[in-house]
Write an enzyme that holds these catalytic residues in place. Structure first.
Site, PDB file in Angstrom:
ATOM      1  NE  ARG A 160       8.008   0.937   8.696  1.00 49.23           N
ATOM      2  CZ  ARG A 160       7.881   0.615   7.251  1.00 49.23           C
ATOM      3  NH1 ARG A 160       8.917  -0.183   6.868  1.00 49.23           N
ATOM      4  NH2 ARG A 160       7.307   1.233   6.156  1.00 49.23           N
TER       5      ARG A 160
ATOM      6  NE  ARG B  12       5.776   4.016  -3.424  1.00 50.92           N
ATOM      7  CZ  ARG B  12       6.345   3.591  -2.153  1.00 50.92           C
ATOM      8  NH1 ARG B  12       7.431   4.663  -2.677  1.00 50.92           N
ATOM      9  NH2 ARG B  12       5.609   2.676  -1.292  1.00 50.92           N
TER      10      ARG B  12
ATOM     11  NE  ARG C 253       2.351   2.660   3.912  1.00 48.41           N
ATOM     12  CZ  ARG C 253       2.728   2.528   2.465  1.00 48.41           C
ATOM     13  NH1 ARG C 253       2.241   2.675   1.153  1.00 48.41           N
ATOM     14  NH2 ARG C 253       4.290   2.273   1.473  1.00 48.41           N
TER      15      ARG C 253
ATOM     16  CE  LYS D  29      11.512   4.336   4.500  1.00 47.38           C
ATOM     17  NZ  LYS D  29      10.686   4.986   4.304  1.00 47.38           N
TER      18      LYS D  29
ATOM     19  NE  ARG E 249       4.568  -0.831  -1.282  1.00 50.54           N
ATOM     20  CZ  ARG E 249       5.086  -0.175  -0.631  1.00 50.54           C
ATOM     21  NH1 ARG E 249       6.736  -0.168  -0.757  1.00 50.54           N
ATOM     22  NH2 ARG E 249       4.877   0.068   0.739  1.00 50.54           N
TER      23      ARG E 249
HETATM   24  P1  AMP Z   1       7.754  -0.534   3.085  1.00 50.56           P
HETATM   25  O1  AMP Z   1       7.915  -1.229   1.318  1.00 50.56           O
HETATM   26  O2  AMP Z   1       8.652  -0.018   3.473  1.00 50.56           O
HETATM   27  O3  AMP Z   1       6.672   0.970   2.937  1.00 50.56           O
HETATM   28  O4  AMP Z   1       6.742  -1.206   3.998  1.00 50.56           O
HETATM   29  C1  AMP Z   1       5.308  -1.606   4.058  1.00 50.56           C
HETATM   30  C2  AMP Z   1       4.612  -2.230   4.650  1.00 50.56           C
HETATM   31  O5  AMP Z   1       5.366  -3.686   5.341  1.00 50.56           O
HETATM   32  C3  AMP Z   1       4.701  -1.079   6.136  1.00 50.56           C
HETATM   33  O6  AMP Z   1       3.502  -0.101   5.486  1.00 50.56           O
HETATM   34  C4  AMP Z   1       3.927  -2.136   6.629  1.00 50.56           C
HETATM   35  O7  AMP Z   1       2.975  -2.562   7.046  1.00 50.56           O
HETATM   36  C5  AMP Z   1       5.125  -3.802   6.170  1.00 50.56           C
HETATM   37  N1  AMP Z   1       6.491  -3.470   7.686  1.00 50.56           N
HETATM   38  C6  AMP Z   1       7.774  -3.831   6.251  1.00 50.56           C
HETATM   39  N2  AMP Z   1       8.858  -2.954   7.525  1.00 50.56           N
HETATM   40  C7  AMP Z   1       8.361  -2.864   8.648  1.00 50.56           C
HETATM   41  C8  AMP Z   1       9.136  -3.118  10.271  1.00 50.56           C
HETATM   42  N3  AMP Z   1      10.682  -2.810   9.742  1.00 50.56           N
HETATM   43  N4  AMP Z   1       8.624  -3.285  10.817  1.00 50.56           N
HETATM   44  C9  AMP Z   1       7.145  -3.024  11.000  1.00 50.56           C
HETATM   45  N5  AMP Z   1       6.456  -3.594   9.220  1.00 50.56           N
HETATM   46  C10 AMP Z   1       7.135  -3.283   8.989  1.00 50.56           C
END
Ligand code: AMP
Length: 219
Positions: free
Chosen positions: A87, A126, A171, A12, A160
């Site tokens: 989400r 990554r 996740r 994404k 990360r």
């Molecule tokens: P991402 O970078 O999108 O993979 O997000 C990393 C982490 O941030 C996720 O595993 C969640 O803990 C938190 N997070 C990001 N976006 C959301 C969202 N829309 N709702 C809830 N938690 C989120």
């Protein structure tokens, strides 16, 4: 107005960056916003840190208010790419309200489909440039000159903390339980198109471009 939907590691963020460069759209990534908040040590960051490290979802009201703030700050943007938001069903409904209040509407939800087995390998390899954020991978996309960013020449990279096998599995479980179930909501509105997220990065971009061009023609 576009949503990129798919499990962690589906590509994404990579595709959002390409769409920004090609179409001038603004990427709204709640993951990036939360990581910035953790780095700053803000209230939101302090609340989110442990949840993110456990691979769980941060409460809906936190991410929705981050998105609302950004929609207002970027009010003159030509359009947005939502990356990692919504989400949950509650977030999907909040997003509809936020957009309606601002006279905006979703054009497309693109689901990046993936093979879950391959995701763990994809995510755990990554890393990104610490300066310009260009994405790399230990196996699939190393910098052309070892240790030097292709884009900006920086020699510092970062990984990360939640990109380890155990957190990735948590996740993925969150995605399956809470995020995948919102697809029917968008399907009922006729907004969903699917793209094979396991294809090469350029091929995924092409497939997305074809969908956007088709929609532009269809009006
Ligand atoms: P991402 O970078 O999108 O993979 O997000 C990393 C982490 O941030 C996720 O595993 C969640 O803990 C938190 N997070 C990001 N976006 C959301 C969202 N829309 N709702 C809830 N938690 C989120």
């Amino acid at each position: 107005m576009l949503i990129l939907l798919g499990p962690p590691g589906a590509g994404k963020g990579t595709q959002a960056q390409r769409l920004m460069a090609q179409h001038g759209l603004i990427q709204l990534s709640t993951g990036d916003m939360l990581r910035a908040a953790v780095k700053d040590g803000s209230d939101v960051g302090r609340r989110a840190k442990a949840i993110m490290e456990a691979g769980q979802l941060v409460p809906d009201e936190i991410v929705t208010s981050l998105i609302a703030d950004r929609l207002d700050k970027e009010a003159h943007a030509p359009g947005f790419i939502f990356d990692g938001y919504p989400r949950t069903q509650a977030q999907a409904e909040s997003l509809d309200e936020l957009l309606a209040e601002r006279g905006l509407a979703l054009d497309q939800v693109i689901e990046l489909t993936v093979d879950e087995q391959a995701l763990v390998e994809r995510i755990s390899g990554r890393f990104t440039c610490a300066r310009c954020n260009e994405g790399y991978h230990d196996r699939f996309k190393l910098p052309k000159a070892a240790g030097v960013c292709d884009i900006c020449g920086s020699t510092e990279f970062k990984r990360r903390p939640d990109d380890n096998a155990e957190t990735v599995r948590a996740r993925l479980a969150e995605y399956r339980a809470k995020t995948a179930p919102i697809l029917p909501y968008y399907e009922a509105k006729g907004l969903v198109a699917r793209v094979d997220g396991m294809a090469e990065i350029a091929a995924v971009s092409q497939a997305i471009e074809a969908i956007l061009a088709r929609d532009a023609v269809a009006g």
